[in-house]
Enzyme design. Structure first.
Site, PDB file in Angstrom:
ATOM      1  N   ASP A  92      -9.766 -14.447   7.496  1.00 16.42           N
ATOM      2  CA  ASP A  92      -9.081 -15.671   7.946  1.00 16.42           C
ATOM      3  C   ASP A  92      -9.844 -16.268   9.122  1.00 16.42           C
ATOM      4  O   ASP A  92      -9.980 -15.650  10.176  1.00 16.42           O
ATOM      5  CB  ASP A  92      -7.651 -15.293   8.358  1.00 16.42           C
ATOM      6  CG  ASP A  92      -6.798 -16.503   8.755  1.00 16.42           C
ATOM      7  OD1 ASP A  92      -7.276 -17.643   8.625  1.00 16.42           O
ATOM      8  OD2 ASP A  92      -5.653 -16.275   9.186  1.00 16.42           O
ATOM      9  N   GLY A  93     -10.332 -17.496   8.917  1.00  6.93           N
ATOM     10  CA  GLY A  93     -11.001 -18.224   9.983  1.00  6.93           C
ATOM     11  C   GLY A  93     -12.408 -18.627   9.597  1.00  6.93           C
ATOM     12  O   GLY A  93     -13.264 -17.787   9.346  1.00  6.93           O
TER      13      GLY A  93
ATOM     14  N   SER B 180      -4.332 -22.561   3.901  1.00  4.84           N
ATOM     15  CA  SER B 180      -3.485 -22.407   5.082  1.00  4.84           C
ATOM     16  C   SER B 180      -2.926 -23.759   5.464  1.00  4.84           C
ATOM     17  O   SER B 180      -3.687 -24.702   5.739  1.00  4.84           O
ATOM     18  CB  SER B 180      -4.298 -21.844   6.244  1.00  4.84           C
ATOM     19  OG  SER B 180      -3.624 -22.109   7.450  1.00  4.84           O
TER      20      SER B 180
ATOM     21  N   MET C 221       1.362 -14.778  14.372  1.00  3.37           N
ATOM     22  CA  MET C 221       0.574 -14.660  15.608  1.00  3.37           C
ATOM     23  C   MET C 221       1.565 -14.788  16.764  1.00  3.37           C
ATOM     24  O   MET C 221       1.559 -15.766  17.519  1.00  3.37           O
ATOM     25  CB  MET C 221      -0.510 -15.744  15.633  1.00  3.37           C
ATOM     26  CG  MET C 221      -1.665 -15.400  14.684  1.00  3.37           C
ATOM     27  SD  MET C 221      -2.637 -16.862  14.256  1.00  3.37           S
ATOM     28  CE  MET C 221      -1.625 -17.487  12.931  1.00  3.37           C
TER      29      MET C 221
ATOM     30  N   MET D  70       2.774 -19.348  15.213  1.00  6.84           N
ATOM     31  CA  MET D  70       2.242 -19.111  16.568  1.00  6.84           C
ATOM     32  C   MET D  70       3.332 -19.384  17.597  1.00  6.84           C
ATOM     33  O   MET D  70       4.089 -20.347  17.463  1.00  6.84           O
ATOM     34  CB  MET D  70       1.038 -20.012  16.836  1.00  6.84           C
ATOM     35  CG  MET D  70      -0.049 -19.920  15.776  1.00  6.84           C
ATOM     36  SD  MET D  70      -1.515 -20.851  16.251  1.00  6.84           S
ATOM     37  CE  MET D  70      -2.439 -20.826  14.701  1.00  6.84           C
TER      38      MET D  70
ATOM     39  N   MET E 294      -9.501 -11.005  11.250  1.00  4.32           N
ATOM     40  CA  MET E 294      -9.734 -12.368  11.736  1.00  4.32           C
ATOM     41  C   MET E 294     -11.237 -12.600  11.920  1.00  4.32           C
ATOM     42  O   MET E 294     -11.927 -11.805  12.549  1.00  4.32           O
ATOM     43  CB  MET E 294      -9.035 -12.608  13.068  1.00  4.32           C
ATOM     44  CG  MET E 294      -7.515 -12.668  13.024  1.00  4.32           C
ATOM     45  SD  MET E 294      -6.813 -13.936  11.945  1.00  4.32           S
ATOM     46  CE  MET E 294      -7.521 -15.435  12.630  1.00  4.32           C
TER      47      MET E 294
ATOM     48  N   HIS F 249       1.629 -15.281   8.319  1.00  2.29           N
ATOM     49  CA  HIS F 249       0.758 -14.645   9.313  1.00  2.29           C
ATOM     50  C   HIS F 249       1.383 -14.869  10.683  1.00  2.29           C
ATOM     51  O   HIS F 249       1.358 -15.987  11.209  1.00  2.29           O
ATOM     52  CB  HIS F 249      -0.639 -15.284   9.202  1.00  2.29           C
ATOM     53  CG  HIS F 249      -1.628 -14.808  10.201  1.00  2.29           C
ATOM     54  ND1 HIS F 249      -2.836 -15.446  10.414  1.00  2.29           N
ATOM     55  CD2 HIS F 249      -1.621 -13.750  11.055  1.00  2.29           C
ATOM     56  CE1 HIS F 249      -3.517 -14.810  11.351  1.00  2.29           C
ATOM     57  NE2 HIS F 249      -2.797 -13.782  11.761  1.00  2.29           N
TER      58      HIS F 249
ATOM     59  N   HIS G 278      -0.717 -19.751   2.705  1.00  2.00           N
ATOM     60  CA  HIS G 278      -0.788 -19.044   3.988  1.00  2.00           C
ATOM     61  C   HIS G 278      -0.061 -19.866   5.058  1.00  2.00           C
ATOM     62  O   HIS G 278      -0.347 -21.050   5.247  1.00  2.00           O
ATOM     63  CB  HIS G 278      -2.267 -18.866   4.333  1.00  2.00           C
ATOM     64  CG  HIS G 278      -2.539 -18.018   5.521  1.00  2.00           C
ATOM     65  ND1 HIS G 278      -2.589 -16.641   5.461  1.00  2.00           N
ATOM     66  CD2 HIS G 278      -2.817 -18.334   6.806  1.00  2.00           C
ATOM     67  CE1 HIS G 278      -2.884 -16.155   6.664  1.00  2.00           C
ATOM     68  NE2 HIS G 278      -3.020 -17.170   7.503  1.00  2.00           N
TER      69      HIS G 278
ATOM     70  N   GLY H 125      -5.516 -18.864  16.686  1.00  2.00           N
ATOM     71  CA  GLY H 125      -4.870 -19.911  17.474  1.00  2.00           C
ATOM     72  C   GLY H 125      -5.161 -21.313  16.975  1.00  2.00           C
ATOM     73  O   GLY H 125      -4.329 -22.196  17.146  1.00  2.00           O
TER      74      GLY H 125
ATOM     75  N   ASP I  16       0.876 -20.048   9.027  1.00  5.56           N
ATOM     76  CA  ASP I  16       0.476 -19.548  10.349  1.00  5.56           C
ATOM     77  C   ASP I  16       1.558 -19.815  11.388  1.00  5.56           C
ATOM     78  O   ASP I  16       1.824 -20.968  11.729  1.00  5.56           O
ATOM     79  CB  ASP I  16      -0.825 -20.235  10.787  1.00  5.56           C
ATOM     80  CG  ASP I  16      -2.021 -19.711  10.017  1.00  5.56           C
ATOM     81  OD1 ASP I  16      -2.216 -18.494  10.002  1.00  5.56           O
ATOM     82  OD2 ASP I  16      -2.751 -20.530   9.426  1.00  5.56           O
TER      83      ASP I  16
ATOM     84  N   GLY J  28     -10.268 -24.785  12.137  1.00  3.82           N
ATOM     85  CA  GLY J  28     -11.500 -25.534  12.310  1.00  3.82           C
ATOM     86  C   GLY J  28     -12.559 -24.887  13.187  1.00  3.82           C
ATOM     87  O   GLY J  28     -13.523 -25.552  13.564  1.00  3.82           O
TER      88      GLY J  28
HETATM   89  C1  DX5 Z   1      -6.091 -19.388  12.821  1.00  3.64           C
HETATM   90  C2  DX5 Z   1      -5.203 -19.174  11.614  1.00  3.64           C
HETATM   91  C3  DX5 Z   1      -5.855 -19.543  10.355  1.00  3.64           C
HETATM   92  C4  DX5 Z   1      -6.305 -20.978  10.270  1.00  3.64           C
HETATM   93  C5  DX5 Z   1      -7.675 -20.969   9.693  1.00  3.64           C
HETATM   94  O1  DX5 Z   1      -5.623 -18.714  13.916  1.00  3.64           O
HETATM   95  O2  DX5 Z   1      -4.779 -17.833  11.484  1.00  3.64           O
HETATM   96  O3  DX5 Z   1      -5.108 -19.189   9.208  1.00  3.64           O
HETATM   97  O4  DX5 Z   1      -5.481 -21.803   9.483  1.00  3.64           O
HETATM   98  O5  DX5 Z   1      -8.200 -22.235   9.775  1.00  3.64           O
HETATM   99  P1  DX5 Z   1      -9.685 -22.564   9.306  1.00  3.64           P
HETATM  100  O6  DX5 Z   1      -9.777 -22.182   7.858  1.00  3.64           O
HETATM  101  O7  DX5 Z   1      -9.785 -24.005   9.561  1.00  3.64           O
HETATM  102  O8  DX5 Z   1     -10.612 -21.731  10.148  1.00  3.64           O
HETATM  103 ZN    ZN Z   2      -3.817 -17.274   9.504  1.00  2.00          ZN
END
Ligand code: DX5
Ligand code: ZN
Length: 226
Positions: A181-182, A14, A77, A43, A146, A75, A39, A151, A41, A154
């Protein structure tokens, strides 16, 4: 090509945790290490508090991904994703995932993605029951569960997600991918694999490492992915 890659057992870096000042280089590092799904993301500051990136970044990465035979997995969000899908299709997204919580028109949103020729995904937050997939299950290429609240990168993997992933796998047809994911890293990836999930998104575990290529390969190996 889209659906074949989504059906593999794959780790998806990601870019949320990448160094955006050298995004192209960072993406190339993981492509060279074998990543074939990137991936992205998106937002909007409403569905989730942060604002990240939009179609411009998708189109900026499109050629690079194409050259490597890789997919851009977007993705969303964002609230009312159906209003923005056309822009992401035009930018070159290969698959687009919308959140079940973000629109009263989930089936409509999925249809726009499919009619645009991209893979269609639906995502659910940790607090959303897996039943949210039920009415669209036959029309999706990807079900995203998820394993953190969306959001931020880490965050720690929510352990209950493992049992939930098993139920997600059971509710969507065999041809659809199940994506987690996450909080996916070396340690959590093997347990995720055991649930039947096949796409493992990893942000900070890849781009937060001193050597993203090496970190990517280590997670691939831990997950028994390709
Ligand atoms: C979070 C994202 C993820 C994010 C995951 O809301 O959708 O794709 O990049 O990050 P890590 O792998 O650090 O949890
Ligand atoms: Zn994501």
């Amino acid at each position: 090509m889209t659906s074949e890659l989504l059906r593999d057992l794959r780790v998806e870096p990601s870019i949320l945790s990448a160094d955006f000042a050298r995004l192209g280089d960072q993406v190339q590092e993981v492509l060279d290490a074998g990543a074939r799904i990137i991936h992205v993301d998106v937002m909007d500051g409403h569905f989730v508090p942060p604002i990240t990136i939009g179609p411009l970044v998708v189109s900026a990465l499109r050629e690079q991904a194409e050259r490597a035979g890789a997919l851009l997995d977007v993705h969303l969000m964002i609230e009312r994703p159906e209003r923005h899908i056309a822009d992401f299709l035009k930018a070159g997204a290969d698959s687009i995932t919308v959140h079940a919580e973000a629109t009263p028109h989930l089936a409509y949103a999925v249809n726009i993605v499919r009619e645009g020729g991209a893979g269609a995904g639906v995502a659910i937050n940790p607090g959303t029951p897996v039943d949210a997939f039920a009415e669209v299950a036959d029309d999706i290429d990807l079900a995203l569960c998820m394993s953190v609240n969306p959001g931020w990168g880490g965050q720690a993997f929510i352990g209950r997600s493992l049992e939930k992933l098993v139920r997600v796998r059971a509710i969507v047809p065999a041809h659809a991918a199940v994506q987690v994911d996450g909080g996916v890293d070396l340690h959590t990836a093997p347990a995720c694999r055991a649930t039947g999930a096949n796409l493992f998104v990893a942000g900070s575990a890849v781009f937060g490492a001193p050597d993203p290529a090496q970190a990517y390969r280590a997670i691939v190996e831990a997950a028994g992915a390709v």
